[in-house]
Design a protein around this motif. Structure first.
Motif: not given
Length: 100
Positions: A20-21, A24-35
């Motif tokens: 889900r997280q 939500n990242q994809l839907e909001s601004d299209g960036r996936l955060f890692y590390g």
């Protein structure tokens, strides 16, 4: 080249929360955060793959993969370099002929 990889045990509930997280990242601004501070921007259109395999009698795996092509990066040197065709199109210097 691997950018980031993480492997861990998680409960089904934690897995659902993580998915889900990501959604939500994809839907909001299209960036996936890692590390600690990494992020990757996902293109508007991506290739999606879902693979479900039975590894053995007791092990099943599910793989979700998204891939896309990033546009070529333009560097400052590319923008400042004169075009070779433009140089060839410039007229050559000529020496005027003496008047008779």
């Amino acid at each position: 080249m691997d950018i980031y990889e993480d492997s861990r045990m998680a409960s089904r509930s934690d897995l659902a929360a993580w998915l889900r997280q990501l959604a939500n990242q994809l839907e909001s601004d299209g960036r996936l955060f890692y590390g600690a501070a990494g992020a990757v921007t996902v293109a508007d259109t991506v290739r999606c793959e879902l693979e479900i395999e039975r590894e053995s009698e007791t092990e099943v795996s599910v793989e979700i993969e998204f891939s896309w092509t990033e546009p070529a990066r333009v560097t400052v040197a590319d923008e400042q370099e004169p075009a070779k065709d433009a140089e060839a199109a410039e007229p050559a210097e000529t020496t005027p002929e003496p008047a008779s």
